[in-house]
Design a protein around this motif. Sequence first.
Motif, short mmCIF file in Angstrom:
data_model
loop_
_atom_site.label_atom_id
_atom_site.label_comp_id
_atom_site.label_asym_id
_atom_site.label_seq_id
_atom_site.Cartn_x
_atom_site.Cartn_y
_atom_site.Cartn_z
N VAL A 30 0.85 -1.20 0.00
CA VAL A 30 0.00 0.00 0.00
C VAL A 30 0.89 1.24 0.00
O VAL A 30 0.63 2.20 -0.74
CB VAL A 30 -0.99 -0.01 1.19
CG1 VAL A 30 -1.71 1.33 1.32
CG2 VAL A 30 -2.00 -1.15 1.02
N PHE A 31 1.96 1.20 0.79
CA PHE A 31 2.91 2.32 0.78
C PHE A 31 3.50 2.50 -0.62
O PHE A 31 3.56 3.61 -1.14
CB PHE A 31 4.03 2.10 1.81
CG PHE A 31 5.09 3.16 1.74
CD1 PHE A 31 4.87 4.41 2.31
CD2 PHE A 31 6.28 2.93 1.08
CE1 PHE A 31 5.85 5.41 2.22
CE2 PHE A 31 7.25 3.93 0.98
CZ PHE A 31 7.03 5.17 1.56
N GLY A 74 -7.87 -6.17 -2.36
CA GLY A 74 -6.48 -6.28 -2.77
C GLY A 74 -6.43 -7.21 -3.96
O GLY A 74 -7.05 -8.27 -3.96
N ILE A 75 -5.71 -6.81 -5.00
CA ILE A 75 -5.56 -7.64 -6.20
C ILE A 75 -4.31 -8.49 -6.01
O ILE A 75 -3.22 -7.96 -5.79
CB ILE A 75 -5.41 -6.78 -7.47
CG1 ILE A 75 -6.62 -5.85 -7.66
CG2 ILE A 75 -5.20 -7.68 -8.69
CD1 ILE A 75 -6.42 -4.80 -8.75
N THR A 76 -4.48 -9.82 -6.09
CA THR A 76 -3.34 -10.74 -6.00
C THR A 76 -3.47 -11.78 -7.11
O THR A 76 -4.56 -12.00 -7.64
CB THR A 76 -3.29 -11.48 -4.64
OG1 THR A 76 -4.43 -12.34 -4.52
CG2 THR A 76 -3.29 -10.50 -3.47
N LEU A 84 -0.81 -6.69 -5.50
CA LEU A 84 -0.33 -6.07 -6.74
C LEU A 84 -1.03 -4.74 -6.98
O LEU A 84 -0.53 -3.90 -7.72
CB LEU A 84 -0.62 -6.96 -7.95
CG LEU A 84 -0.27 -8.43 -7.86
CD1 LEU A 84 -0.63 -9.13 -9.16
CD2 LEU A 84 1.20 -8.59 -7.56
N GLY A 85 -2.22 -4.60 -6.40
CA GLY A 85 -3.01 -3.40 -6.63
C GLY A 85 -4.24 -3.40 -5.76
O GLY A 85 -4.45 -4.28 -4.94
N TYR A 103 -9.34 1.87 -9.41
CA TYR A 103 -8.32 0.83 -9.34
C TYR A 103 -6.94 1.46 -9.49
O TYR A 103 -6.79 2.54 -10.05
CB TYR A 103 -8.53 -0.22 -10.44
CG TYR A 103 -8.93 0.39 -11.76
CD1 TYR A 103 -7.98 0.93 -12.63
CD2 TYR A 103 -10.27 0.47 -12.12
CE1 TYR A 103 -8.35 1.52 -13.82
CE2 TYR A 103 -10.65 1.05 -13.33
CZ TYR A 103 -9.68 1.58 -14.17
OH TYR A 103 -10.05 2.17 -15.35
N MET A 104 -5.95 0.75 -8.98
CA MET A 104 -4.55 1.12 -9.18
C MET A 104 -3.71 -0.15 -9.09
O MET A 104 -4.09 -1.11 -8.43
CB MET A 104 -4.10 2.19 -8.17
CG MET A 104 -4.20 1.79 -6.74
SD MET A 104 -3.94 3.16 -5.56
CE MET A 104 -2.62 4.07 -6.27
#
Length: 182
Positions: A30-31, A74-76, A84-85, A103-104
């Motif tokens: 996240v950082f 959280g995208i994994t 990952l995003g 999204y990011m």
Amino acid sequence: MLEFNFHPFPIIETDRLLLRRITNDDVNEVFELRSNPETMKYIPRPLVKNNEDALAHIAMIDEKIETNIGINWGITLKGNSKLLGIIGYYRMQPENYRAEIGYMLLPEFHGKGIIPEAVNRLIAYGFNDMKLHSIEAVIDPENQASEKVLQKCGFVKEAHFKESEFYEGRFLDKVIYSLLER
């Protein structure tokens, strides 16, 4: 009027991805996402400066889930828990059966089809599970990668607002894309 309930938290799968709840264990990723001027280039929000800021961002995500006013995943990749995003629904308007998707993704995963895959799955979740009538996305008009994702996923340009937001001493344009329930 719609009522949202994200309890228990919905874990969502696609062919390659697992969309899961973000936890404090994701603080480094996240950082990395929220402190990177490149990933934040089109997001008019302050960069996080340290792990405490990243943990505060995770707490804000949790608060929205707990109160059913927003949800982020959280995208994994399946089989790898590294974040990952982030993808989710923001600015939810239950009275209008509408929510905004955002999204990011970490830069090293750009161009691999991850975001379109996640967006398409969240479109299905939004319409089928959340009972939305429309989904919107608000982007910077210069964000061509995001525009391509939205068009690929069936979104249509609805509006271009000139200098509609003031951030860090300048006025920013924003473009709204939307998708109606098919």
